[in-house]
Design a protein around this motif. Structure first.
Motif, PDB file in Angstrom:
ATOM      1  N   TRP A  71      31.350  42.896  18.928  1.00 12.27           N
ATOM      2  CA  TRP A  71      30.557  43.860  19.692  1.00 12.27           C
ATOM      3  C   TRP A  71      30.880  45.285  19.306  1.00 12.27           C
ATOM      4  O   TRP A  71      30.007  46.112  19.129  1.00 12.27           O
ATOM      5  N   LYS A  72      32.163  45.573  19.257  1.00 11.40           N
ATOM      6  CA  LYS A  72      32.565  46.944  18.943  1.00 11.40           C
ATOM      7  C   LYS A  72      32.126  47.293  17.511  1.00 11.40           C
ATOM      8  O   LYS A  72      31.752  48.417  17.229  1.00 11.40           O
ATOM      9  N   GLU A  83      31.676  51.169  17.033  1.00  9.76           N
ATOM     10  CA  GLU A  83      32.954  51.672  17.536  1.00  9.76           C
ATOM     11  C   GLU A  83      34.118  51.275  16.631  1.00  9.76           C
ATOM     12  O   GLU A  83      35.240  51.724  16.835  1.00  9.76           O
ATOM     13  N   ARG A  90      41.798  41.443  25.060  1.00 12.41           N
ATOM     14  CA  ARG A  90      40.676  42.133  24.399  1.00 12.41           C
ATOM     15  C   ARG A  90      40.965  43.620  24.243  1.00 12.41           C
ATOM     16  O   ARG A  90      40.719  44.217  23.190  1.00 12.41           O
ATOM     17  N   LEU A 121      40.318  55.260  44.115  1.00 13.55           N
ATOM     18  CA  LEU A 121      41.409  55.894  43.377  1.00 13.55           C
ATOM     19  C   LEU A 121      41.660  57.271  43.987  1.00 13.55           C
ATOM     20  O   LEU A 121      40.724  57.971  44.361  1.00 13.55           O
ATOM     21  N   ILE A 130      46.225  59.188  38.601  1.00 11.97           N
ATOM     22  CA  ILE A 130      45.593  58.549  39.757  1.00 11.97           C
ATOM     23  C   ILE A 130      46.494  57.448  40.310  1.00 11.97           C
ATOM     24  O   ILE A 130      47.363  56.930  39.613  1.00 11.97           O
ATOM     25  N   ARG A 180      45.845  53.796  42.724  1.00 15.96           N
ATOM     26  CA  ARG A 180      44.804  52.923  43.264  1.00 15.96           C
ATOM     27  C   ARG A 180      44.982  52.788  44.781  1.00 15.96           C
ATOM     28  O   ARG A 180      46.092  52.617  45.264  1.00 15.96           O
ATOM     29  N   GLU A 234      28.727  42.864  28.390  1.00 20.71           N
ATOM     30  CA  GLU A 234      29.938  42.487  29.130  1.00 20.71           C
ATOM     31  C   GLU A 234      29.602  41.442  30.199  1.00 20.71           C
ATOM     32  O   GLU A 234      30.307  40.443  30.357  1.00 20.71           O
ATOM     33  N   ASP A 257      37.552  53.129  38.018  1.00 19.14           N
ATOM     34  CA  ASP A 257      38.692  52.988  37.111  1.00 19.14           C
ATOM     35  C   ASP A 257      38.695  54.155  36.142  1.00 19.14           C
ATOM     36  O   ASP A 257      37.737  54.926  36.077  1.00 19.14           O
ATOM     37  N   ASN A 303      33.778  51.881  27.682  1.00 24.51           N
ATOM     38  CA  ASN A 303      34.760  50.836  27.947  1.00 24.51           C
ATOM     39  C   ASN A 303      35.168  50.788  29.411  1.00 24.51           C
ATOM     40  O   ASN A 303      35.338  49.718  29.980  1.00 24.51           O
ATOM     41  N   ARG A 349      32.307  49.231  31.516  1.00 30.48           N
ATOM     42  CA  ARG A 349      32.284  47.764  31.444  1.00 30.48           C
ATOM     43  C   ARG A 349      33.282  47.154  32.429  1.00 30.48           C
ATOM     44  O   ARG A 349      32.975  46.191  33.130  1.00 30.48           O
ATOM     45  N   ILE A 350      34.491  47.732  32.454  1.00 32.29           N
ATOM     46  CA  ILE A 350      35.553  47.189  33.297  1.00 32.29           C
ATOM     47  C   ILE A 350      35.215  47.331  34.772  1.00 32.29           C
ATOM     48  O   ILE A 350      35.306  46.374  35.546  1.00 32.29           O
ATOM     49  N   ARG A 409      34.047  44.162  37.431  1.00 32.92           N
ATOM     50  CA  ARG A 409      34.815  43.845  38.643  1.00 32.92           C
ATOM     51  C   ARG A 409      33.919  43.888  39.879  1.00 32.92           C
ATOM     52  O   ARG A 409      33.969  42.993  40.723  1.00 32.92           O
TER      53      ARG A 409
END
Lengths: 288, 288, 288, 288
Positions: free
Chosen positions: A111-112, A117, A263, B220, B242, B244, C108, C241, C260, C263-264, C268
């Motif tokens: 993907w990257k 990327e 990952r 955050l 930061i 959480r 993702e 995040d 990135n 996506r994370i 979630r």
């Protein structure tokens, strides 16, 4: 009127730390009308340790030729007994991916790569299982299934090496390959094989790391990207990262967390390697 | 037989990016037998942008004198129209701390200072409230209580500036000082006042940030250390971090989290400033 | 001999906090032979605030029927004026993905879905651009290209709503959809549209966030997943995040970091929503 | 007219997972007019595993007496063979701190205690070295210097136990105590001794962890807070955290990073223990 057609190159140097090395390198580049774009340097110990340097520089299109500059640098390098390499930034490294059955690390890299990327070419993917063939080929990348058993291991490695040479591969990423490579294989690609390890090394080495993490009730799950050496899981660490977990995570959920952190750590390591940002010294990496 | 008595110095440079600058600097240092220990460089745009450099180098004790080297560098600097400074690593910066009633940032700095983690001298602490006097004095540091009201603000700032000059202060840390400084005060110490802001800037500017964070249900909590400029909360960012949090955090618990992240971000920023690791350019920082 | 054929269900409750509510719910479940597997509870203020609860429970296969239990719970719910829902864990929510040209968030989600990390069905993907059609269809998922212009926006939304109803969609993920939805559209799927915002909200709202982040020299890049309400970017935050960056990052590299972290954070948020882990109250979320 | 004078209490339960336990507990509390403020629950395996629960509840001032409720709960507890404790939130646990020469963890705890962030009493600090006496006493806390040598170890532990009993201590924090406690000592305070370990366990167990981390070139430095058991460094993990480092960190700088992450992980663990948020089961913790 700017034409913005400079030629970007990178120089990596390791040598004993001696007075004058920075001056010699920068004066050399200045003589060849190179413009230093970025420079990083690290000395382990200024009084007699090792010296590491990474320079990005631009050559003017109508000025000196890259190969000419590279050749001329040999005399500077030998006077300081440097371990060095100079390469064009535009020359994309050729990366082979080794994979087994799990696809998460493979797909992150693909993907990257497709998203631009990751500045590499991917001439082939090799696997000891056939199941990811279709996926890999959908990216237009040749997939070679080379099964490995105890008996065929030496032959399988030979076949892989042949393929890697045929495809003129610069470095190899073990994207959850799950096979231990022989000394011969590792020696064929020194400091050029990157592995992703399923834990925050040194910790939980060996089988079933997530079952062990579950039993031990860890609060963080980690992953370690490292160069492969003869000592299993003991090669130079390139990158590590972690994700926070808690008692509610089942072994399976720890495994999912592990996949995600693998990952992330692996793709950072591959990015840095592909940009010539890493110098290996002994069992450590300098990441510039 | 090693005597290990070299003299460590640091050189910070900002100038327009022009060919030959690295070569000129490193050749100069080589002429003075300086050994470059660490070097970092950053160019905003290789074709005509800004160039920033930080060099740590060692002079041999029986060789050239630091002041001599510094004076001689003037001609290199002027030929490239550099904004620069060269200083001995052993010269500890003199840091004043301004504080109001809250002690968490103050104590973090005092602890790190006493533990040897912060290479500064702290000649005085100034506060608009008397309540931290005993604590500060227990560290052997003079404490000056300079009350501030709307009417007395100009006088209070004058008094503070007098004290700061008397104590030959290099830079100021606003460790939750809670007072807005005048343009005059800020102009007296340009790029030399560090503030810790109670949020992840730009966000929740203004009063009651934790009540706002609570109402907004953020996940955050952040803090931002930055240099103070005339634009409130808009100065160059040095560090951010930061922690959480979740829906269970009360406004008070968010405030506790905020205190902890403020301590962390501020002490990193102060460490970097005290080690001459920061170059300010426009409204941004380069942290080497 | 283990039969391990229990039926897992989930119950989400919001109501005014009144004595006896936990007892009433747990006694009800006990009467129906349900085994409480996990239970989370949060009270905003024990003396008269709101009460939120999430329970996972198992029904025995040869015992009470799920629909029967659900129907019977109505009387408990009404006596406490609960806002509630009870659902089978095995019933996978039907998730629609809206996407524009950028594929990182879409992929993702598709990848996690195929890897079994996301327990949803994905009956369709809708886009205002055709370019991701082939990619989506390679996952066996129908792709609808519904172009949007200022003039056709109302019609386009109608067409989308029709498709969503036809496919019996439970919730919608805006995976970088880049279109502002009308009040009517949002009102059709209240608390059921998840957006990923390209910053650590509240911060850098509006266009060109990475150029602004670059100019401001931020040290962290964030992303915020939130439910969509009529107030653009002001809906209840589900997850945030950050990734650490530095002065060397170009605007383009900040953008890569942003992709990135988006996506994370988004994956979630989607995981939690699909597992019925989120209760929305006012402009905040309770994530159990 | 609300007087807001409820009495807050906490109940921790571990038992075999059996149907009806939540119902029994919540019905009991409802009978005693208790208002459940917060409730967390975790089952290792719904079909026959362990069940853990933490409940915070309020009793009305003019209602049932806490001791009465606690006594009455015994019959519920015994019918489910619970391991349990019920305590007033207002009863601050009495915490002893053991320290050697390093002060960073000690001071973090003292500071948070004084700032009201840590709801404990600290009746004494014990050290095998005298050097932190003045610091500790400046907080108004008795300091006992109990030297330890191989020969005097048994006596020293006896003396410490006597002091701990005299001061009616609930739990002990080893804030870098650097001495291995005997089985007898550990057995005297089961699940009530918290240690901070200088690494991300399991990793770098033993002496010189930072030299080892330096040699291995790790990219993250961690710390682990855990309960002390007979197996050195193998007790139940309460909290872990990490800080990012790089090749430039000297062994000494890794040590500084280590000190900072130790402070963070330890103070979280102590906060959770002091709020009765932790249940130990086997070699794991459940942190609610």
């Amino acid at each position: 009127m700017s034409t913005n057609t400079n030629i970007r190159a990178r120089l990596l140097i390791s040598c004993l730390d001696r007075p004058g090395v920075v001056s010699a390198v920068s004066t050399f580049l200045h003589q060849y009308k190179a413009n230093i774009v970025q420079s990083d340097q690290y000395s382990t110990d200024p009084s007699g340790g090792m010296f590491f340097m990474r320079i990005e520089f631009d050559l003017f299109e109508d000025g000196y030729d890259f190969e000419e500059v590279k050749k001329a640098f040999t005399s500077v390098a030998s006077s300081f007994e440097m371990d060095w390499k100079m390469d064009l930034a535009s020359r994309r490294k050729r990366m082979a991916i080794f994979v087994s059955k799990e696809d998460h690390c493979l797909l992150e890299l693909l993907w990257k790569w497709r998203a631009g990327e990751l500045a590499v070419d991917i001439p082939l993917v090799i696997s000891n299982h056939p199941n990811l063939k279709e996926e890999v080929e959908s990216y237009g990348i040749p997939f070679y299934h080379i099964p490995v058993t105890k008996e065929t291991k030496a032959n399988a490695e030979s076949e892989a090496i042949t393929k890697l040479h045929e495809h003129d591969v610069d470095f190899i990423v073990l994207a959850r390959y799950m096979q231990i490579l022989s000394s011969d294989f590792v020696g064929t690609f020194p400091k050029r094989i990157i592995n992703i390890h399923h834990s925050f090394l040194p910790a939980f080495i060996g089988a079933n790391p997530y079952a062990k993490a579950f039993e031990r009730g860890v609060k963080l799950i980690g992953a370690t990207a490292h160069y492969v050496t003869d000592d299993l899981d003991e090669g130079p660490i390139i990158e590590q990262d972690i994700l926070r977990v808690n008692h509610r995570y089942t072994t399976e959920q720890l495994r999912v967390a592990g996949r995600n952190v693998e990952r992330i750590a692996l793709s950072r390591a591959v990015t840095w390697h592909s940009n010539d940002q890493i110098i290996v010294h002994g069992n450590k990496t300098v990441v510039f």
